[in-house]
Design a protein around this motif. Sequence first.
Motif, PDB file in Angstrom:
ATOM      1  N   ARG A   1       9.329   7.598  -2.965  1.00  0.00           N
ATOM      2  CA  ARG A   1       8.173   6.697  -3.000  1.00  0.00           C
ATOM      3  C   ARG A   1       8.283   5.730  -1.836  1.00  0.00           C
ATOM      4  O   ARG A   1       9.373   5.249  -1.515  1.00  0.00           O
ATOM      5  CB  ARG A   1       8.146   5.921  -4.308  1.00  0.00           C
ATOM      6  CG  ARG A   1       6.913   5.038  -4.480  1.00  0.00           C
ATOM      7  CD  ARG A   1       6.913   4.362  -5.829  1.00  0.00           C
ATOM      8  NE  ARG A   1       7.917   3.311  -5.871  1.00  0.00           N
ATOM      9  CZ  ARG A   1       7.635   2.008  -6.038  1.00  0.00           C
ATOM     10  NH1 ARG A   1       6.396   1.623  -6.206  1.00  0.00           N
ATOM     11  NH2 ARG A   1       8.594   1.120  -6.061  1.00  0.00           N
ATOM     12  N   ALA A   2       7.152   5.458  -1.208  1.00  0.00           N
ATOM     13  CA  ALA A   2       7.138   4.531  -0.076  1.00  0.00           C
ATOM     14  C   ALA A   2       5.901   3.650  -0.158  1.00  0.00           C
ATOM     15  O   ALA A   2       4.800   4.118  -0.416  1.00  0.00           O
ATOM     16  CB  ALA A   2       7.155   5.292   1.245  1.00  0.00           C
ATOM     17  N   LEU A   3       6.132   2.364   0.061  1.00  0.00           N
ATOM     18  CA  LEU A   3       5.057   1.383   0.158  1.00  0.00           C
ATOM     19  C   LEU A   3       5.220   0.662   1.482  1.00  0.00           C
ATOM     20  O   LEU A   3       6.335   0.515   1.985  1.00  0.00           O
ATOM     21  CB  LEU A   3       5.138   0.358  -0.974  1.00  0.00           C
ATOM     22  CG  LEU A   3       5.038   0.868  -2.403  1.00  0.00           C
ATOM     23  CD1 LEU A   3       5.380  -0.241  -3.384  1.00  0.00           C
ATOM     24  CD2 LEU A   3       3.651   1.386  -2.680  1.00  0.00           C
ATOM     25  N   VAL A   4       4.116   0.192   2.027  1.00  0.00           N
ATOM     26  CA  VAL A   4       4.165  -0.636   3.224  1.00  0.00           C
ATOM     27  C   VAL A   4       3.343  -1.884   2.954  1.00  0.00           C
ATOM     28  O   VAL A   4       2.316  -1.838   2.271  1.00  0.00           O
ATOM     29  CB  VAL A   4       3.669   0.119   4.483  1.00  0.00           C
ATOM     30  CG1 VAL A   4       2.185   0.462   4.388  1.00  0.00           C
ATOM     31  CG2 VAL A   4       3.976  -0.668   5.744  1.00  0.00           C
TER      32      VAL A   4
ATOM     33  N   LYS B   1       0.857  -1.185   0.000  1.00  0.00           N
ATOM     34  CA  LYS B   1       0.000   0.000   0.000  1.00  0.00           C
ATOM     35  C   LYS B   1       0.893   1.235   0.000  1.00  0.00           C
ATOM     36  O   LYS B   1       1.861   1.302   0.747  1.00  0.00           O
ATOM     37  CB  LYS B   1      -0.885  -0.037   1.263  1.00  0.00           C
ATOM     38  CG  LYS B   1      -1.667   1.205   1.535  1.00  0.00           C
ATOM     39  CD  LYS B   1      -2.918   1.267   0.707  1.00  0.00           C
ATOM     40  CE  LYS B   1      -3.753   2.471   1.117  1.00  0.00           C
ATOM     41  NZ  LYS B   1      -4.584   2.928   0.061  1.00  0.00           N
ATOM     42  N   THR B   2       0.580   2.196  -0.839  1.00  0.00           N
ATOM     43  CA  THR B   2       1.330   3.448  -0.854  1.00  0.00           C
ATOM     44  C   THR B   2       1.124   4.174   0.474  1.00  0.00           C
ATOM     45  O   THR B   2       0.021   4.188   1.016  1.00  0.00           O
ATOM     46  CB  THR B   2       0.861   4.344  -2.022  1.00  0.00           C
ATOM     47  OG1 THR B   2       1.057   3.630  -3.239  1.00  0.00           O
ATOM     48  CG2 THR B   2       1.628   5.644  -2.057  1.00  0.00           C
ATOM     49  N   ILE B   3       2.191   4.752   0.978  1.00  0.00           N
ATOM     50  CA  ILE B   3       2.152   5.489   2.239  1.00  0.00           C
ATOM     51  C   ILE B   3       2.890   6.806   2.024  1.00  0.00           C
ATOM     52  O   ILE B   3       3.776   6.892   1.162  1.00  0.00           O
ATOM     53  CB  ILE B   3       2.776   4.636   3.382  1.00  0.00           C
ATOM     54  CG1 ILE B   3       2.611   5.300   4.740  1.00  0.00           C
ATOM     55  CG2 ILE B   3       4.206   4.298   3.093  1.00  0.00           C
ATOM     56  CD1 ILE B   3       3.024   4.402   5.900  1.00  0.00           C
ATOM     57  N   LYS B   4       2.527   7.834   2.767  1.00  0.00           N
ATOM     58  CA  LYS B   4       3.150   9.145   2.602  1.00  0.00           C
ATOM     59  C   LYS B   4       4.647   9.063   2.904  1.00  0.00           C
ATOM     60  O   LYS B   4       5.063   8.424   3.866  1.00  0.00           O
ATOM     61  CB  LYS B   4       2.490  10.174   3.515  1.00  0.00           C
ATOM     62  CG  LYS B   4       1.091  10.517   3.085  1.00  0.00           C
ATOM     63  CD  LYS B   4       0.488  11.599   3.950  1.00  0.00           C
ATOM     64  CE  LYS B   4      -0.911  11.920   3.466  1.00  0.00           C
ATOM     65  NZ  LYS B   4      -1.508  12.998   4.233  1.00  0.00           N
TER      66      LYS B   4
END
Length: 145
Positions: A77-80, A40-43
């Motif tokens: 870019r960050a995903l978790v 999931k994309t995260i800020k």
Amino acid sequence: MHPAGALLAVCGLVLGVLGKPSPDFCSQILKSDVKPGFPKTIKTNNPDVLRAARHSAESFNNCSNDAFLFRESRVSRALVQIVKGLKFMLDMDIGRTTCKKTGHANLDNCSFQTNRTLQWTLSCYSEVWVIPWLQTTEVSVLHCH
């Protein structure tokens, strides 16, 4: 584990990552796109993302034979992903600082190089596993160029 217990555990992890929930957040999670195993994309300015980026920079410093320390300069870019803890997947830049490795400086106190001949920025992809209940953080993937 009972399915309801698993849902509560997931809710607790998601709450810690995604911020303040609405009152019925846990009942909405089954209908949302945040599910265990799916990234999931995260800020990029999320405090957990910034901690993961710092761990990545520290891992780079431990493997590098550069005389200077590097620190995170930007997370683009960050995903978790919720899988046996939290897996952060980061696209980030790290830059050479003015702090020498021999000084064992706190990276918060290290400014980036301003001398053009010493400036160096690397683009990195990093995966960081955080298992809060074991209080462990591990950088499992770090590719910089």
